[in-house]
Design an enzyme around this catalytic site. Sequence first.
Site, PDB file in Angstrom:
ATOM      1  N   LYS A 103      -5.025  -9.906 -49.822  1.00  0.00           N
ATOM      2  CA  LYS A 103      -5.160 -10.650 -48.577  1.00  0.00           C
ATOM      3  C   LYS A 103      -4.028 -10.272 -47.620  1.00  0.00           C
ATOM      4  CE  LYS A 103      -5.842 -15.447 -47.026  1.00  0.00           C
ATOM      5  NZ  LYS A 103      -5.822 -16.863 -47.472  1.00  0.00           N
ATOM      6  N   HIS A 105      -3.561 -11.848 -44.555  1.00  0.00           N
ATOM      7  CA  HIS A 105      -3.297 -12.918 -43.598  1.00  0.00           C
ATOM      8  C   HIS A 105      -3.004 -14.198 -44.372  1.00  0.00           C
ATOM      9  CE1 HIS A 105      -7.592 -13.179 -44.557  1.00  0.00           C
ATOM     10  NE2 HIS A 105      -7.492 -14.473 -44.305  1.00  0.00           N
TER      11      HIS A 105
END
Length: 218
Positions: A103, A105
């Site tokens: 991921k 963000h």
Amino acid sequence: MESYKREFIQFLENAGVLKFGDFIAKSGRKIPYFINAGDIKTGAQIQKLGEFYVKAYFEKLGKKPSVLFGPAYKGIPIAVSVASALASQGLDVPFFFNRKEEKDHGEGGIFVGYTPKSGEEVVIVEDVITAGMAIRESMSILSKLDGVKVSAVFVMVDRKEKGKTEKSAMAEVGKEYGFPVYSVVDVYDIIEYLEEDESNLENVNRIKNHLKINGAKD
């Protein structure tokens, strides 16, 4: 055969997790039976699965605490169910799992759940071992955690098939990384269970013939 092993194989069969036919394993090997944890579909089933893992956990590790790691995707619900079942038996342990894609963000990162600290021991919970590829993938992922040691692996079924050599995949993985790999049952338990009903003769013979070629020699 221990009663809980027979109960576990019955559970796998009734839940549709244990199937017979013609399949291709992750290793690319053709196999006459398939174990698919993805066919666990209800709350009662996943709860029961965790309870069987806990029987094996206590048998092998006792009440020793550890951090559970469930490899994405099938290992995720297994880790949750085992952690819950352990807690119900008085052993409250943390768990975590990985994302398939890191991921970029929010909180970021590849892991979800508890973050193991240096010096803590991790137990991997998986569905099945054929050639050991999935465990090696997990070890590559866990290598991103500094100072964390994998102390054991638990799987539903050991196929007792050879890995890169004539030795079993479980033995190879254990020797390569220095930890034991345990299973709730193995393929010979499944054969013993199936032989109790003559209608299973064809499946028994197909599995035995498969093991003549692909079975481990240790």
